[in-house]
Design an enzyme around this catalytic site. Structure first.
Site, PDB file in Angstrom:
ATOM      1  N   ASP A  60       2.580  -0.847  18.944  1.00 41.83           N
ATOM      2  CA  ASP A  60       0.686  -0.376  18.625  1.00 41.83           C
ATOM      3  C   ASP A  60       0.965  -0.194  17.555  1.00 41.83           C
ATOM      4  OD1 ASP A  60       0.515  -1.581  21.127  1.00 41.83           O
ATOM      5  OD2 ASP A  60       0.456   0.266  22.025  1.00 41.83           O
ATOM      6  N   HIS A  99       4.140  -6.898  17.104  1.00 34.16           N
ATOM      7  CA  HIS A  99       3.072  -6.237  18.076  1.00 34.16           C
ATOM      8  C   HIS A  99       2.814  -6.222  19.115  1.00 34.16           C
ATOM      9  CE1 HIS A  99       0.022  -4.086  18.116  1.00 34.16           C
ATOM     10  NE2 HIS A  99      -2.045  -5.189  17.224  1.00 34.16           N
TER      11      HIS A  99
END
Length: 445
Positions: free
Chosen positions: A420, A416
């Site tokens: 995204d 992450h």
């Protein structure tokens, strides 16, 4: 006259008499020998006949025997293990001292962080002895064993061990003392047997009854398992891992496979599996979402314009991840052949380090073991991993009707910090669309 003859003989045989090079030594030595030669005038032949010298130099005899011994022994050393591998653990010996071995025959195995490497005999002969021991950490060039061309050293090496065993085995004195110990034991046993009876009732409510240590086994962790453990823990500590899920209807893909599997085998010589379809779908997803194929390097992002897909394969020694190179340029048949070849090598333990190095994206199929759903861990230094699972008939709504369909859960774990949720979901949706409608592969839509 006698002095002159002696000096001439000494000059001719001076190498045998200890390399006497000085004329002074020759003169002194000839004067001492003059008394040994008769005073009556005789020919030089008679003098030579009565004068004796050593037949050969001791140095020459020693040098010949040493050369013959050294020429019969060879050293088996640890081979080169790869650019990124500096050492390994000597796991097992495949031969025993005294066994006959052939040239290039494996006599020991070395376990590295990635693969298992054989130590081969340099020449045909008899394994004389091992220099290293099992469990030792060895580096390329380390001597592991000595191989002798003659069978005599092997016989002398084995015979003492066989003779020594029976001499050490009969402990006569210990057997005489053992009855005395057994005779005293019954006197002590009664109080010991009575003591444990009240203790279980008092300690059982509060203290757990642990199994005895005799029922446990402690073995050293294999080197490959250590490497896997360290890499997975480093991945967990480094990446900001997040997993997104989706489900795929496998009806159309399984029908396509059933309709053309025979013709596919007939033309390409390999079976059409599901993995090749998911590899092609992952390639398309990575091309549509290049960030999933990228990686963080310090303060930079490295985008890869090629796709090397790592396929996780479970073996008896642990999980290995061989790589299918340039998967974006391969068709279904090429991918299936590559997967079958790598899986066979992984099962036989014949994978090389080059075949597992690199990789930009990993696919793990836990469904072959019956896994319904899981959260795979990223394979460093990659940024994402796709998890496939078992195909199960489940009720789904199709055009307003409830039907039983073969369904599979898909899981995408991603870093992450770089990817995204939007890109991760789009990537997984692309795989879902291609698998549920394989005609998209043909039309590239």
């Amino acid at each position: 006259m006698a002095s002159r003859i002696a000096s001439r003989l000494l000059r001719r045989h001076s190498p045998t008499l200890g390399l006497l090079r000085s004329y002074t030594h020759v003169r002194n030595y000839s004067s001492q020998l003059s008394g040994l030669i008769p005073a009556a005038p005789q020919s030089s032949k008679l003098t030579r006949r009565h004068y004796y010298f050593p037949n050969a130099s001791p140095y020459q005899l020693w040098s010949r025997s040493f050369a013959s011994d050294s020429g019969e022994k060879f050293e088996a050393v640890v081979p080169f293990m790869g650019e990124s591998v500096t050492d390994g653990t000597l796991a097992t010996f495949l031969k025993k001292p005294g066994d006959r071995v052939e040239a290039d025959e494996a006599i020991a195995q070395i376990e590295t962080d990635k693969v298992t490497i054989d130590v081969s005999s340099p020449e045909a002969g008899v394994l004389e002895k091992y220099i290293a021991s099992e469990g030792d950490t060895v580096t390329p060039g380390t001597i592991v064993a000595i191989v002798s061309k003659s069978e005599a050293p092997a016989e002398t090496h084995v015979a003492p061990s066989e003779e020594a065993a029976p001499k050490e085995s009969p402990p006569a004195k210990v057997e005489e003392k053992s009855p005395k110990v057994e005779a005293k034991a019954p006197k002590v046993e009664p109080p010991k047997k009575q003591a444990p009876k009240p203790t279980p009732s008092k300690t059982s409510p509060t203290e757990p009854q642990l199994p005895p240590k005799e029922r446990e086994r402690r073995v050293p962790m294999p080197r490959l398992r250590k490497r896997i453990a360290n890499r997975l823990k480093d991945s967990q500590n480094t990446f900001a891992m997040l997993t997104t899920f989706n489900e795929v209807d496998m009806t159309n893909l399984m029908k396509l496979r059933s309709d053309y599997k025979d013709e596919f085998v007939k033309k390409h010589g390999v079976k059409l599996g599901l993995m090749s379809c998911f590899v092609k779908a992952a390639v398309s997803g990575l091309q549509n979402q290049p960030i999933v194929n990228a990686v963080i390097d310090g303060d930079d992002i490295i985008y890869r314009d090629y796709v090397d897909v790592s396929v996780a394969v479970g073996t008896s020694k642990g999980l290995v991840v061989p790589v299918i190179r340039d998967a974006d340029t391969m068709n279904f048949a090429d991918i299936e052949k590559g997967i079958n070849n790598l899986a066979k090598k992984a099962t036989e333990g014949a994978l090389s380090i080059d075949e597992m190095a690199g990789g930009t994206f990993t696919i793990s199929n836990g469904g072959v073991y019956g896994s319904l759903i899981s959260t795979p861990i990223i394979n460093p230094p990659q940024s994402a991993i796709l998890g496939m699972h078992s195909i199960v008939q489940r009720p789904v709504v199709v055009d307003g009707n409830i039907l039983a369909r073969p369904m599979m859960y898909l899981a995408l774990t991603y870093d992450h910090r770089l990817i995204d949720g939007r890109e991760a979901v789009y990537f997984l949706r692309r795989i879902k669309d291609l698998v549920e409608d394989p005609r998209r592969f043909l039309l590239d839509i």
